[in-house]
Design an enzyme around this catalytic site. Structure first.
Site, PDB file in Angstrom:
ATOM      1  N   ARG A 283      -8.495  -7.592  17.829  1.00  0.00           N
ATOM      2  CA  ARG A 283      -7.911  -7.101  18.888  1.00  0.00           C
ATOM      3  C   ARG A 283      -8.006  -7.932  20.261  1.00  0.00           C
ATOM      4  O   ARG A 283      -7.046  -8.254  20.907  1.00  0.00           O
ATOM      5  CB  ARG A 283      -8.128  -5.661  19.280  1.00  0.00           C
ATOM      6  CG  ARG A 283      -8.017  -4.652  18.311  1.00  0.00           C
ATOM      7  CD  ARG A 283      -8.040  -3.123  18.664  1.00  0.00           C
ATOM      8  NE  ARG A 283      -7.613  -2.840  19.911  1.00  0.00           N
ATOM      9  CZ  ARG A 283      -6.563  -2.056  20.078  1.00  0.00           C
ATOM     10  NH1 ARG A 283      -5.799  -1.819  18.813  1.00  0.00           N
ATOM     11  NH2 ARG A 283      -5.658  -1.640  20.970  1.00  0.00           N
TER      12      ARG A 283
ATOM     13  N   ASP B 115       8.224 -21.816   0.013  1.00  0.00           N
ATOM     14  CA  ASP B 115       8.144 -21.154  -1.058  1.00  0.00           C
ATOM     15  C   ASP B 115       6.829 -21.882  -1.854  1.00  0.00           C
ATOM     16  O   ASP B 115       5.912 -21.502  -2.227  1.00  0.00           O
ATOM     17  CB  ASP B 115       9.107 -21.073  -2.243  1.00  0.00           C
ATOM     18  CG  ASP B 115       8.966 -20.353  -3.371  1.00  0.00           C
ATOM     19  OD1 ASP B 115       8.427 -19.555  -3.165  1.00  0.00           O
ATOM     20  OD2 ASP B 115       9.487 -20.594  -4.391  1.00  0.00           O
TER      21      ASP B 115
ATOM     22  N   GLU C 125      14.873 -19.908  -0.072  1.00  0.00           N
ATOM     23  CA  GLU C 125      15.699 -18.453  -0.649  1.00  0.00           C
ATOM     24  C   GLU C 125      15.402 -17.546   0.255  1.00  0.00           C
ATOM     25  O   GLU C 125      14.096 -17.017   0.384  1.00  0.00           O
ATOM     26  CB  GLU C 125      15.220 -18.299  -2.194  1.00  0.00           C
ATOM     27  CG  GLU C 125      15.621 -17.222  -2.788  1.00  0.00           C
ATOM     28  CD  GLU C 125      14.855 -16.758  -3.909  1.00  0.00           C
ATOM     29  OE1 GLU C 125      15.045 -15.664  -4.285  1.00  0.00           O
ATOM     30  OE2 GLU C 125      14.050 -17.670  -4.443  1.00  0.00           O
TER      31      GLU C 125
ATOM     32  N   SER D 168       9.561 -16.535   4.078  1.00  0.00           N
ATOM     33  CA  SER D 168      10.651 -17.263   4.323  1.00  0.00           C
ATOM     34  C   SER D 168      11.776 -16.724   5.631  1.00  0.00           C
ATOM     35  O   SER D 168      12.264 -17.732   6.479  1.00  0.00           O
ATOM     36  CB  SER D 168      11.635 -17.098   2.958  1.00  0.00           C
ATOM     37  OG  SER D 168      10.893 -17.854   2.060  1.00  0.00           O
TER      38      SER D 168
ATOM     39  N   LYS E  69       1.300 -11.995   0.858  1.00  0.00           N
ATOM     40  CA  LYS E  69       1.899 -11.603  -0.507  1.00  0.00           C
ATOM     41  C   LYS E  69       3.599 -11.686  -0.395  1.00  0.00           C
ATOM     42  O   LYS E  69       4.298 -11.765   0.407  1.00  0.00           O
ATOM     43  CB  LYS E  69       1.788 -10.211  -0.571  1.00  0.00           C
ATOM     44  CG  LYS E  69       0.336  -9.879  -0.799  1.00  0.00           C
ATOM     45  CD  LYS E  69      -0.066  -8.227  -1.058  1.00  0.00           C
ATOM     46  CE  LYS E  69      -1.566  -7.874  -1.425  1.00  0.00           C
ATOM     47  NZ  LYS E  69      -1.894  -6.346  -1.572  1.00  0.00           N
ATOM     48  N   SER E  70       3.793 -11.763  -1.730  1.00  0.00           N
ATOM     49  CA  SER E  70       5.381 -11.647  -2.029  1.00  0.00           C
ATOM     50  C   SER E  70       6.202 -10.615  -1.502  1.00  0.00           C
ATOM     51  O   SER E  70       5.653  -9.443  -1.546  1.00  0.00           O
ATOM     52  CB  SER E  70       5.616 -12.222  -3.377  1.00  0.00           C
ATOM     53  OG  SER E  70       7.165 -12.137  -3.646  1.00  0.00           O
ATOM     54  N   GLY E  71       7.439 -10.929  -0.826  1.00  0.00           N
ATOM     55  CA  GLY E  71       8.023  -9.919  -0.465  1.00  0.00           C
ATOM     56  C   GLY E  71       7.991  -9.370   1.289  1.00  0.00           C
ATOM     57  O   GLY E  71       8.489  -8.367   1.626  1.00  0.00           O
TER      58      GLY E  71
ATOM     59  N   GLY F  77       8.228 -11.292   3.530  1.00  0.00           N
ATOM     60  CA  GLY F  77       9.301 -11.944   4.599  1.00  0.00           C
ATOM     61  C   GLY F  77       8.667 -13.269   5.255  1.00  0.00           C
ATOM     62  O   GLY F  77       9.012 -13.706   6.468  1.00  0.00           O
TER      63      GLY F  77
END
EC number: 2.7.11.-
Length: 342
Positions: A259, A192, A218, A175, A169-171, A173
């Site tokens: 695990r 991206d 970015e 990048s 998901k976006s956000g 981390g």
């Protein structure tokens, strides 16, 4: 990330695009024999055609919509005909709306025949390469151009020679993780927007960058980073085969995560099954180091057939079997059985 996206495919490419890009991609040079608006001529099929029978007059099964290759056999057949027979045969040939004609091995075509092709609106090219080499390059080029493709949100990294597609998901981390891997000496393919193509009918997926974004990244709080300028040419890759998909997940106490690694999850991209590793994110977890280990584990399994989880399971099984062998066997004699029941 939505892995179920259907693949897209180009319907056609212009002859102008073909002429320009194939010479950049491969060691082959073409020369124009006539001047036409090649933007209006389009190639719709990846397959090529050697039109020997069509030139000889049999056009019932003529696949004229393909790029036409004229090699030694076709040109020598034309040359052995009389002038009138040659004109008639070639006029019949170019009466079909084909995308272009390519002469191989520097074979010559009479200017009168070239003019006939020009009048029919068919571009004619010539190359020094042999028919075999020309067909190989053009087939490879068209195979890629007409391949299934899709764009995915994520980062593509070359880690120890293993192509890792980093998603999530976006956000979360992605990048930042990719930047950390680059700093450790690994190579960035794309960030991206990752363009993934399935080459022909093979099971090979090749990732490349978006030409506009190129090798820029970015980073939230920092801004745009030019990876090539900051880290040098060693830090970038033009394209790379996708071999492992790593999905970053938000940590949840309610969720159960792998695990041991005995049950290898798979994900399907463009009809190809790839190993999927899902990594939950929480403070203090070194995702970069884990992705490096994911790549090393892939290499171990791919080249040595070694899976750490299976090796540990086998070791535990051997220890249990040894302990069972040491334990005294329970007595089952008839006398002891009777004594216990008296």
């Amino acid at each position: 990330m939505n892995f179920d996206q259907k693949g897209l495919k180009k319907r056609s490419i212009t002859v102008a695009y073909f002429f320009e890009h194939i010479q950049k991609r491969f060691d082959i040079k073409f020369r124009r024999l006539n001047e036409l608006d090649e933007q209006k001529c389009r190639i719709h099929e990846r397959d090529l055609h050697r039109p020997g029978l069509a030139i000889a007059g049999f056009t019932k099964l003529f696949t004229y919509k393909r790029v036409q290759i004229l090699g030694n056999t076709e040109t020598r057949y034309l040359n052995h005909l009389s002038d009138e027979e040659r004109k008639t045969a070639f006029a019949n040939f170019v009466s079909f709306r084909m995308p272009c004609i390519i002469l191989t091995s520097n074979n010559k075509l009479d200017q009168e025949l070239v003019d006939m092709a020009t009048g029919a609106g068919i571009p004619v090219f010539i190359t020094r390469c042999s028919s075999t080499k020309t067909i190989y390059y053009i087939t490879d080029f068209l195979d890629e151009e007409f391949s299934l493709y899709q764009q995915y949100h994520g980062s593509m990294i070359d880690v120890y020679g293993v192509g890792v597609l980093l998603t999530g998901k976006s956000g979360l981390g992605k990048s930042e993780v990719a930047l950390d891997l680059i700093e450790r000496g690994h190579g960035l393919v794309a960030d991206d927007v990752v363009v993934v193509k399935r080459k022909g009918e093979t099971k090979t997926l090749v990732a490349s960058r978006n030409n506009i974004i190129d090798h820029f990244m970015e980073i939230r709080g920092l801004g745009v980073v030019d990876v090539r300028q900051n880290f040098g040419i060693r830090a970038i890759r033009d394209r790379k085969e996708v071999q492992v998909v790593v999905e970053l997940l938000e940590w949840s106490k309610e969720s159960e995560y792998e695990r041991l690694g005995l049950d290898q999850k798979m994900v399907k991209l463009l009809g190809v099954d790839l190993p999927l590793v899902q990594l939950p994110i929480f403070p203090g977890k070194n995702i970069t180091a884990i992705i490096e280990v994911v790549a090393l584990n892939f290499l171990l399994k791919h080249y040595a057939g070694y899976v750490p989880a299976e090796a540990l399971t086998e070791r535990i099984r051997n220890v249990i079997n040894k302990e069972r062998a040491k334990a005294p066997a329970p007595s089952t004699s008839f006398e002891e059985y009777n004594d216990e029941n008296d």
